[in-house]
Design a protein around this motif. Structure first.
Motif, PDB file in Angstrom:
ATOM      1  N   UNK A 177      57.073 -55.574 -12.835  1.00 37.15           N
ATOM      2  CA  UNK A 177      56.977 -54.719 -11.525  1.00 37.15           C
ATOM      3  C   UNK A 177      56.645 -53.150 -11.386  1.00 37.15           C
ATOM      4  N   UNK A 178      56.996 -52.729 -12.510  1.00 36.91           N
ATOM      5  CA  UNK A 178      57.142 -51.215 -12.579  1.00 36.91           C
ATOM      6  C   UNK A 178      55.606 -50.785 -12.283  1.00 36.91           C
ATOM      7  N   UNK A 179      54.459 -51.395 -12.425  1.00 38.63           N
ATOM      8  CA  UNK A 179      52.967 -50.823 -12.045  1.00 38.63           C
ATOM      9  C   UNK A 179      52.480 -51.912 -11.338  1.00 38.63           C
ATOM     10  N   UNK A 180      52.895 -53.107 -11.151  1.00 36.95           N
ATOM     11  CA  UNK A 180      52.260 -54.305 -10.538  1.00 36.95           C
ATOM     12  C   UNK A 180      52.371 -53.891  -8.672  1.00 36.95           C
ATOM     13  N   UNK A 181      53.650 -53.525  -8.454  1.00 38.05           N
ATOM     14  CA  UNK A 181      53.685 -53.133  -7.004  1.00 38.05           C
ATOM     15  C   UNK A 181      52.936 -52.157  -6.520  1.00 38.05           C
ATOM     16  N   UNK A 182      52.895 -50.724  -7.274  1.00 38.95           N
ATOM     17  CA  UNK A 182      51.871 -49.712  -6.741  1.00 38.95           C
ATOM     18  C   UNK A 182      50.445 -50.304  -6.912  1.00 38.95           C
ATOM     19  N   UNK A 183      50.283 -50.895  -7.753  1.00 44.27           N
ATOM     20  CA  UNK A 183      48.775 -51.386  -8.099  1.00 44.27           C
ATOM     21  C   UNK A 183      48.451 -52.377  -6.786  1.00 44.27           C
ATOM     22  N   UNK A 184      49.420 -53.214  -6.178  1.00 47.11           N
ATOM     23  CA  UNK A 184      49.130 -54.027  -5.379  1.00 47.11           C
ATOM     24  C   UNK A 184      48.768 -53.160  -3.979  1.00 47.11           C
ATOM     25  N   UNK A 185      49.774 -51.844  -3.783  1.00 49.55           N
ATOM     26  CA  UNK A 185      49.450 -50.973  -2.581  1.00 49.55           C
ATOM     27  C   UNK A 185      48.012 -50.328  -2.702  1.00 49.55           C
ATOM     28  N   UNK A 186      47.662 -50.181  -3.997  1.00 49.60           N
ATOM     29  CA  UNK A 186      46.595 -49.348  -4.196  1.00 49.60           C
ATOM     30  C   UNK A 186      45.162 -50.277  -4.190  1.00 49.60           C
ATOM     31  N   UNK A 187      45.208 -51.448  -4.756  1.00 47.53           N
ATOM     32  CA  UNK A 187      44.044 -52.290  -5.005  1.00 47.53           C
ATOM     33  C   UNK A 187      44.019 -53.894  -4.636  1.00 47.53           C
ATOM     34  N   UNK A 188      42.982 -54.134  -4.261  1.00 47.79           N
ATOM     35  CA  UNK A 188      42.818 -55.657  -3.936  1.00 47.79           C
ATOM     36  C   UNK A 188      42.846 -56.436  -5.083  1.00 47.79           C
ATOM     37  N   UNK A 189      43.838 -57.112  -5.194  1.00 43.83           N
ATOM     38  CA  UNK A 189      44.092 -57.871  -6.543  1.00 43.83           C
ATOM     39  C   UNK A 189      45.203 -58.823  -6.445  1.00 43.83           C
ATOM     40  N   UNK A 190      45.230 -59.998  -7.144  1.00 42.14           N
ATOM     41  CA  UNK A 190      46.295 -60.860  -7.044  1.00 42.14           C
ATOM     42  C   UNK A 190      47.505 -60.548  -7.807  1.00 42.14           C
ATOM     43  N   UNK A 191      48.708 -60.721  -7.171  1.00 36.35           N
ATOM     44  CA  UNK A 191      50.168 -60.260  -7.892  1.00 36.35           C
ATOM     45  C   UNK A 191      49.980 -60.702  -9.457  1.00 36.35           C
ATOM     46  N   UNK A 192      49.625 -62.116  -9.910  1.00 43.00           N
ATOM     47  CA  UNK A 192      49.593 -62.515 -10.932  1.00 43.00           C
ATOM     48  C   UNK A 192      48.952 -61.372 -12.217  1.00 43.00           C
ATOM     49  N   UNK A 193      47.617 -61.224 -11.673  1.00 44.15           N
ATOM     50  CA  UNK A 193      46.920 -60.334 -12.618  1.00 44.15           C
ATOM     51  C   UNK A 193      47.512 -58.820 -12.507  1.00 44.15           C
ATOM     52  N   UNK A 194      47.924 -58.529 -11.353  1.00 44.61           N
ATOM     53  CA  UNK A 194      48.881 -57.372 -11.353  1.00 44.61           C
ATOM     54  C   UNK A 194      50.006 -57.300 -12.279  1.00 44.61           C
ATOM     55  N   UNK A 195      50.656 -58.202 -12.233  1.00 42.92           N
ATOM     56  CA  UNK A 195      52.166 -58.536 -13.167  1.00 42.92           C
ATOM     57  C   UNK A 195      51.541 -58.380 -14.848  1.00 42.92           C
ATOM     58  N   UNK A 196      50.306 -59.057 -14.918  1.00 39.19           N
ATOM     59  CA  UNK A 196      49.828 -59.212 -16.220  1.00 39.19           C
ATOM     60  C   UNK A 196      49.607 -57.710 -16.681  1.00 39.19           C
ATOM     61  N   UNK A 197      48.726 -57.166 -15.892  1.00 43.06           N
ATOM     62  CA  UNK A 197      48.249 -55.483 -16.368  1.00 43.06           C
ATOM     63  C   UNK A 197      49.651 -54.740 -16.363  1.00 43.06           C
ATOM     64  N   UNK A 198      50.731 -55.080 -15.488  1.00 41.30           N
ATOM     65  CA  UNK A 198      51.864 -54.080 -15.626  1.00 41.30           C
ATOM     66  C   UNK A 198      52.569 -54.288 -16.928  1.00 41.30           C
ATOM     67  N   UNK A 199      52.649 -55.438 -17.372  1.00 35.13           N
ATOM     68  CA  UNK A 199      53.384 -55.961 -18.458  1.00 35.13           C
ATOM     69  C   UNK A 199      52.376 -55.386 -19.640  1.00 35.13           C
TER      70      UNK A 199
END
Length: 255
Positions: A177-199
């Motif tokens: 969650x540390x980077x996925x939530x700001x990423x979802x605020x900033x970019x068009x991306x699905x949450x599972x990809x954002x969580x993977x990138x955050x991890x």
């Protein structure tokens, strides 16, 4: 942006090579600048969080659910990042010159549901751990239960086992969650990809993110020890700093 950041693919975080203290100090300095730029709104976020915490505590006492206080406080740390969405938007507006909309609002809701499930799973796990060591005994009261936990072999074992399981829940929740939530605020991306990138960003900058997690936990602990009043300023400060951590690792923006 330096050459290393320029070579980093746009959907992958860079590996930070600078001293950890320097990086975290930069994030906090940028957060202080944001706090000075949006003092009223930021403090309102902190006041709302403080009020929500006290309402939760009073409701637990009113319904004789004091036993759930510690698990709920721990679970609140898992879902707490959701409350920073507005803070991320404020920082983003300051950088992008007017961009205020959340880029992926539906995905923010979805990740909120996932984190809520995490928190409920932790509360259930904490209840089971207590039952394993103490059985299905009636709750004796918050003070009495804390005294038992700190003064009996079963209580010490409960704390140790609970800390291990709680640490695992907290570590995984933080990593996804540390980077996925700001990423979802900033970019068009699905949450599972954002969580993977955050991890991925967390594991590739493991020592840095462990240090940042310690800073976050220390800030929350100060907030708790001050009767949640400290969170009025600490919460927006940590929220702004996390946004700048995301920009630093994923966008190469450091000033």
């Amino acid at each position: 942006m330096d050459l290393a950041a320029a070579r980093t693919p746009p959907w992958k975080a860079r590996r930070v090579e600078e001293p950890i203290a320097t990086v975290i100090k930069r994030w906090l300095q940028l957060a202080v600048s944001d706090l000075k730029r949006h003092p009223t709104t930021a403090v309102c976020y902190g006041i709302a969080l403080c009020a929500a915490g006290w309402v939760t505590i009073l409701l637990l006492w009113y319904f004789d659910l004091e036993w759930a206080l510690l698990p709920i406080l721990a679970g609140g740390m898992l879902v707490g990042p959701l409350a920073t969405v507005g803070l991320y938007s404020m920082s983003r507006r300051g950088q992008d010159g007017g961009a205020t909309d959340v880029a992926s609002p539906e995905q923010v809701i979805l990740i909120g549901i996932i984190l809520m499930v995490f928190a409920l799973a932790w509360i259930r796990a904490a209840t089971l751990i207590f039952a394993i060591f103490f059985g299905l005994l009636p709750f004796a009261g918050f003070v009495e239960t804390m005294t038992t936990l700190l003064s009996s072999p079963q209580g010490i074992a409960t704390i140790l086992v609970g800390s291990v399981f709680g640490g695992l829940f907290a570590a995984l929740g933080f990593a996804i969650s540390v980077f996925s939530i700001p990423m979802l605020v900033d970019r068009k991306i699905d949450c599972f990809s954002a969580m993977g990138l955050s991890f991925n960003a967390t594991t590739h900058n493991f020592r840095l993110m462990i240090s940042w997690a310690v800073v976050v936990c220390a800030g929350i602990l100060i907030g708790l020890l001050t009767g949640l009043l400290g969170l009025i300023f600490i919460f927006p400060l940590l929220g702004f700093a996390t946004w700048h951590a995301y920009c630093d690792l994923f966008k190469g923006e450091r000033a």
